[in-house]
Structure formats: C-alpha cells, structure tokens
Design an enzyme around this catalytic site. Sequence first.
Site, PDB file in Angstrom:
ATOM      1  N   LYS A 229       3.541   0.788  -7.321  1.00 50.09           N
ATOM      2  CA  LYS A 229       4.043   1.744  -6.374  1.00 50.09           C
ATOM      3  C   LYS A 229       5.634   1.967  -6.775  1.00 50.09           C
ATOM      4  O   LYS A 229       5.994   3.208  -6.747  1.00 50.09           O
ATOM      5  CB  LYS A 229       3.919   1.058  -5.137  1.00 50.09           C
ATOM      6  CG  LYS A 229       2.594   1.048  -4.566  1.00 50.09           C
ATOM      7  CD  LYS A 229       2.213   0.314  -3.344  1.00 50.09           C
ATOM      8  CE  LYS A 229       0.901   0.183  -3.142  1.00 50.09           C
ATOM      9  NZ  LYS A 229       0.270  -0.408  -1.779  1.00 50.09           N
TER      10      LYS A 229
ATOM     11  N   GLN B 298       3.212  -4.556   2.229  1.00 51.76           N
ATOM     12  CA  GLN B 298       1.915  -4.840   1.448  1.00 51.76           C
ATOM     13  C   GLN B 298       1.118  -5.802   2.034  1.00 51.76           C
ATOM     14  O   GLN B 298       1.540  -6.833   2.679  1.00 51.76           O
ATOM     15  CB  GLN B 298       2.265  -5.387  -0.023  1.00 51.76           C
ATOM     16  CG  GLN B 298       1.302  -5.496  -1.040  1.00 51.76           C
ATOM     17  CD  GLN B 298       0.552  -4.017  -1.340  1.00 51.76           C
ATOM     18  OE1 GLN B 298       0.998  -3.068  -1.352  1.00 51.76           O
ATOM     19  NE2 GLN B 298      -0.650  -4.199  -1.668  1.00 51.76           N
TER      20      GLN B 298
ATOM     21  N   ASP C 291       2.074   4.319   5.557  1.00 53.59           N
ATOM     22  CA  ASP C 291       0.576   3.877   5.118  1.00 53.59           C
ATOM     23  C   ASP C 291      -0.150   4.420   6.327  1.00 53.59           C
ATOM     24  O   ASP C 291      -1.308   4.454   6.192  1.00 53.59           O
ATOM     25  CB  ASP C 291       0.368   2.399   5.363  1.00 53.59           C
ATOM     26  CG  ASP C 291       0.538   1.737   4.012  1.00 53.59           C
ATOM     27  OD1 ASP C 291       0.042   2.306   3.026  1.00 53.59           O
ATOM     28  OD2 ASP C 291       1.309   0.652   3.890  1.00 53.59           O
TER      29      ASP C 291
HETATM   30  N1  GUN Z   1      -3.245  -3.265   0.436  1.00 56.85           N
HETATM   31  C1  GUN Z   1      -4.247  -2.849   0.039  1.00 56.85           C
HETATM   32  N2  GUN Z   1      -4.191  -1.608   0.179  1.00 56.85           N
HETATM   33  C2  GUN Z   1      -3.250  -1.279   0.845  1.00 56.85           C
HETATM   34  C3  GUN Z   1      -2.450  -0.224   1.292  1.00 56.85           C
HETATM   35  O1  GUN Z   1      -2.808   0.943   0.959  1.00 56.85           O
HETATM   36  N3  GUN Z   1      -1.143  -0.189   1.917  1.00 56.85           N
HETATM   37  C4  GUN Z   1      -0.532  -1.603   1.980  1.00 56.85           C
HETATM   38  N4  GUN Z   1       0.353  -1.665   2.780  1.00 56.85           N
HETATM   39  N5  GUN Z   1      -1.300  -2.693   1.817  1.00 56.85           N
HETATM   40  C5  GUN Z   1      -2.589  -2.677   1.237  1.00 56.85           C
END
Ligand code: GUN
Length: 283
Positions: free
Chosen positions: A52, A96, A119
Amino acid sequence: MAQLLDGKETAREIREELKTRCAVLKGKGVTPGLAVVLVGNDPASAIYVGQKEKACGDVGFSSFRYALPASATEKELLDLIGQLNADTRIHGILVQLPLPKGLSVDRVIGRIDPGKDVDGFHPLNAGRLACGLPGIVPCTPKGVMRILERYAIPLEGRNAVVVGRSNIVGKPMAHLLLGANMTVTICHSRTPDLGAETRRADLIIVAAGRPGIVDGSMVKEGAVVVDVGIHRTAEGIVGDVKFEDVAEKASWITPVPGGVGPLTIAMLLENTLELAERAGRKE
Ligand code: GUN
C-alpha cells in the site's frame, strides 16, 4: 473455457488516471496523504502494508506508517488515531486488520474520523452504503464493481451469490450488487448447502477466506466468478476458488494473484484521493 478478468491491467489504467488527478490537486497545494497503522507483527499484514505504501509513492501521494507492537494498549492505539484525525497532512487513515487479540476492532474503527475513513469501515460510512447514499466505499468490493464494469458484465436483474459475510467484503459487496439491481444472496459458514445456492448464480463472489471452497461442480455453465481469497500454500498462492476446475464452467473468472488484489490497492488510492479532494474543497 473462461476468459480472464484482468485485475492487474485494470488497476494499472486506474493508477494512470489517479496520477493525473493527483497532479491537479498538488497544483492547488494539496498532496494526498495516507496514514497506515500496523499493530503487531503479522507477516501477511506487513506485506500488505508495504504494498500500500509503495502504491502511494508510485502515484505521488505521501504515506505515513505508524507501527505499534502487539503489546500496545487499546488506549495507545485510540490516542494515535486521535492524533491522525487532527493532522492536516493526512486525508485517509487505514488501520490494517486483523488487530492483535485484546483490541476492539469496533472501538478502533469507531475512533477514526468518518471523513478520513479511507476503508469505509466506520459505521457511518457503512450505513450510508446500506442506505444507498454516496460516500466512501470499502476498497475490495468497490474494486470488484470496477472490474465487472470494465468488462461490461451484465448485472441488472441477474442472480448474484456472495460467499462470505464480513464487514470488509461480503456485506458491502452485497449492498453494491443490490444497488446494481441484482438479486443478491449472501452465503456463509452456516449455509447448509452452498453448492445449491452458487449453482443458481449468474455471478459468484467468493470471499470466504477458505482455499478452494468453490469447485466446478458448484458453478453454473457460463457464470462469472470473482475470487477475493488469497492464501499462501505449499503449492503457491491460491484463492478461494479451484481455478482450473471452475475455469472450465465459467464464462469469466479472476485469477489469483492478479485479480482482485491489485484492484483493492487501486481503490485505496482512489479513496485517498477522493478524501484529499474533499478536504481541498473545504480549505
Ligand atoms: N485486512 C484485509 N483487508 C483489509 C482492508 O481492506 N483494509 C484493512 N484496513 N485491513 C484489511
């Protein structure tokens, strides 16, 4: 034999558009900024966070990493989010998931300013999606809609089955498909006969987090199959779908890797940019 829904190429096109939009915003003195919070030392999460951050740099965004040890208290994490909410360099905050045991995901997500909730997990944003109101949409389901659109997959009036009911993928996915006028069924671990449900589907989205849970016998001839799963196994990286088997029945299918994963990251960038554009308008 199915044709491939190419997530890598779709994501590349999206990133090119984002670079242009980012340059325009920078011209107005705003650099999109994403804060990524990683708690603990889950190796998969560390890889995702690295991807990311790299993606942010590639399109010209700033990214800020905050790493807390697995022993961090909930108060420490909530205080950090409070600081990020107040930091004007930061337009999007991503914590995350999963979090280490003992930390409440609901309280942590609830602390993020809904206007920085990149998100789309905050209940306010999840509620807006459920009500069909515009807002920030979770990255993975948003990416799935984008790839279906790119390949002009017909949705209206057809049957969709979503396998998995998580807040991250399954539930928001179902709302988006409903918004596209599909008839939507959500299946999960207590669904007694998964195959009976998926065999009725024109579109199957699999986000169960279980390798190979959908095989060829569970898919109608000509169905479109989107695999959200990703697992590292002794045989390499696999999804939730038995690819070779299902590809013989489906008309279109996403590969793993190179399907949904790159789109999730592209949508994270798009959401960050949208939040930065919004913040730019307020200034
Ligand atoms: N863990 C797995 N997928 C995601 C996501 O799209 N966002 C976040 N913050 N954590 C994740």
